[in-house]
Design a protein around this motif. Structure first.
Motif, mmCIF file in Angstrom:
data_model
loop_
_atom_site.group_PDB
_atom_site.id
_atom_site.type_symbol
_atom_site.label_atom_id
_atom_site.label_comp_id
_atom_site.label_asym_id
_atom_site.label_seq_id
_atom_site.Cartn_x
_atom_site.Cartn_y
_atom_site.Cartn_z
ATOM 1 N N UNK A 164 13.548 -34.952 -12.051
ATOM 2 C CA UNK A 164 14.965 -34.599 -12.082
ATOM 3 C C UNK A 164 15.419 -34.123 -13.444
ATOM 4 N N UNK A 165 14.841 -34.658 -14.502
ATOM 5 C CA UNK A 165 15.182 -34.217 -15.857
ATOM 6 C C UNK A 165 14.428 -32.949 -16.237
ATOM 7 N N UNK A 166 13.198 -32.816 -15.781
ATOM 8 C CA UNK A 166 12.358 -31.689 -16.192
ATOM 9 C C UNK A 166 12.670 -30.394 -15.448
ATOM 10 N N UNK A 167 13.030 -30.482 -14.177
ATOM 11 C CA UNK A 167 13.256 -29.266 -13.383
ATOM 12 C C UNK A 167 14.307 -28.334 -13.983
ATOM 13 N N UNK A 168 15.492 -28.818 -14.331
ATOM 14 C CA UNK A 168 16.469 -27.893 -14.930
ATOM 15 C C UNK A 168 15.995 -27.330 -16.275
ATOM 16 N N UNK A 169 15.276 -28.124 -17.045
ATOM 17 C CA UNK A 169 14.763 -27.626 -18.321
ATOM 18 C C UNK A 169 13.739 -26.522 -18.116
ATOM 19 N N UNK A 170 12.834 -26.727 -17.186
ATOM 20 C CA UNK A 170 11.809 -25.725 -16.911
ATOM 21 C C UNK A 170 12.404 -24.448 -16.319
ATOM 22 N N UNK A 199 21.695 -28.707 -15.642
ATOM 23 C CA UNK A 199 21.503 -29.701 -14.597
ATOM 24 C C UNK A 199 22.810 -30.086 -13.940
ATOM 25 N N UNK A 200 22.752 -30.955 -12.961
ATOM 26 C CA UNK A 200 23.965 -31.396 -12.280
ATOM 27 C C UNK A 200 24.858 -32.197 -13.225
#
Length: 108
Positions: free
Chosen positions: A18-24, A29-30
């Motif tokens: 959940x933390x890595x997906x928006x960064x990648x 993020x939400x």
């Protein structure tokens, strides 16, 4: 393996993803407010419906594998899955929406 160990592993994977997906995906993020409101709602629903299902004897837990803390009839370990959903699913949603908007912007 105890239910708490399984729940912690599940939470760790969901929090990391959940933390890595928006960064990648290089998207925002939400929002924290949305996550808190979602978590509150899912925790309440988990407490009510898990308690109802346990009271109806649809399933049961081995008492030796539980921490012993309960909210209603629901063991505390059950709430990890609701929290994992709050951590992971909004990030997936944000990434997919970002992809979709970038793709539609290129087509114009």
């Amino acid at each position: 393996m105890s239910y708490s160990t399984l729940a912690l592993c599940f939470l760790a994977v969901a929090a990391t993803a959940g933390a890595a997906l928006p960064l990648l995906a290089r998207t925002r993020g939400p929002s924290m407010a949305a996550l808190v409101i979602s978590a509150a709602g899912l925790v309440l629903l988990t407490a009510v419906f898990d308690s109802a299902m346990i009271a109806a004897e649809l399933f049961h837990y081995a008492p030796t594998r539980l921490l012993g803390l309960h909210v209603g009839l629901a063991p505390i370990e059950d709430f990890a899955y609701s929290l994992a959903a709050v951590l992971l699913l909004p990030s997936i949603w944000v990434v997919l929406l970002g992809r979709r908007s970038r793709r539609s912007g290129r087509e114009r």
